[in-house]
Design a protein around this motif. Structure first.
Motif, short mmCIF file in Angstrom:
data_model
loop_
_atom_site.label_atom_id
_atom_site.label_comp_id
_atom_site.label_asym_id
_atom_site.label_seq_id
_atom_site.Cartn_x
_atom_site.Cartn_y
_atom_site.Cartn_z
N UNK A 148 0.82 -1.21 0.00
CA UNK A 148 0.00 0.00 0.00
C UNK A 148 0.85 1.25 0.00
N UNK A 149 0.20 2.37 -0.27
CA UNK A 149 0.90 3.64 -0.31
C UNK A 149 1.21 4.18 1.08
N UNK A 150 1.96 5.27 1.09
CA UNK A 150 2.35 5.89 2.36
C UNK A 150 1.59 7.19 2.63
N UNK A 151 0.92 7.73 1.62
CA UNK A 151 0.27 9.02 1.79
C UNK A 151 1.17 10.16 1.40
N UNK A 152 1.87 10.01 0.27
CA UNK A 152 2.73 11.07 -0.21
C UNK A 152 4.04 11.15 0.54
N UNK A 153 4.81 12.21 0.23
CA UNK A 153 6.12 12.38 0.85
C UNK A 153 6.01 12.56 2.36
N UNK A 154 5.00 13.30 2.81
CA UNK A 154 4.84 13.51 4.26
C UNK A 154 4.51 12.20 4.97
#
Length: 243
Positions: free
Chosen positions: A46-52
């Motif tokens: 799954x993704x991390x939610x962008x750079x932040x």
């Protein structure tokens, strides 16, 4: 010992995970493949939610090193990794295959992106092996060609009107890809310049059959440290972490 995060999705990422078996490493997938291969290290999907979000994950999970072994066209996660590592001070190294280069007998048209590849196709109807995955197919909707797709997972829906789908997982070989292109009467190949041996067979097949190739260049990324082999990553980790 602080943990190692491998951003994966490539054969090289799996090879690195195997080399780090028994070490505090975790392999992260974006989740686009429904049934990824089993791995010798813990896996997150799954993704991390962008750079932040990635920066937050690095802090929360005690990540000490990040290896970006994603696909050369997974530009957004690579950009996020650069930003997150800069924000957290976590060292980053990219493991990236060398680009393919045209050789004798190749008839390549190089284009900068997917949209340019769609514009580069002939106006007259043909049979096109669209070897770009399934994410950007809409760019080719409305064109007069019959498209061949080769996908790892069966698609739910496709934006293309005239399409054939082969479900297969690489690596592939030149003989098999030559037979594939002949069987479907392919007149042109569209490919991303992913590099590596696992998907190069289609280029050898196009060369053998005298077919033109529209080759999409890799997206540009901010400067970062890059190596081309798993051994080079291990040397970097040994130097920095004493593995």
């Amino acid at each position: 010992m602080r943990r190692i995060l491998i951003l994966g999705g490539t054969t090289e990422a799996s090879r690195l995970a195997a080399a780090l078996q028994g070490q505090p490493a975790i392999l992260s997938y974006a989740g686009r493949t429904e049934a990824p291969r089993a791995q010798p290290v813990p896996v997150r999907i799954g993704g991390f939610g962008g750079a932040e979000g990635l920066a937050r994950y690095l802090r929360q999970e005690g990540i000490g090193r990040v290896i970006d072994a994603t696909h050369p066209f997974a530009a957004q996660i690579s950009r996020n990794a650069i930003a997150a590592c800069a924000a957290t001070g976590v060292p980053l190294l990219a493991l990236q295959r060398p680009e393919w280069q045209p050789g004798p007998g190749d008839a390549w048209t190089r284009v900068p992106d997917i949209a340019a590849a769609a514009r580069a196709l002939p106006r007259a109807p043909g049979r096109v092996f669209l070897a770009i995955g399934r994410q950007h197919l809409a760019e080719f909707a409305g064109l007069p060609h019959h498209f061949l797709l080769r996908l790892v997972d069966p698609p739910q829906a496709l934006p293309l009107g005239r399409v054939s789908v082969e479900i297969a997982r690489g690596p592939f070989d030149a003989a098999g890809d030559t037979a594939l292109l002949r069987r479907h009467g392919i007149t042109l190949v569209v490919a991303k310049n992913a590099g590596g041996a696992g998907a190069e067979a289609k280029l050898a097949a196009a060369r053998a059959l005298g077919l033109p190739v529209v080759m999409i260049d890799r997206p540009a990324l901010p400067p970062r440290a890059v190596v081309g082999a798993v051994d080079a990553v291990l040397d970097w980790l040994h130097a920095d972490l004493g593995l």
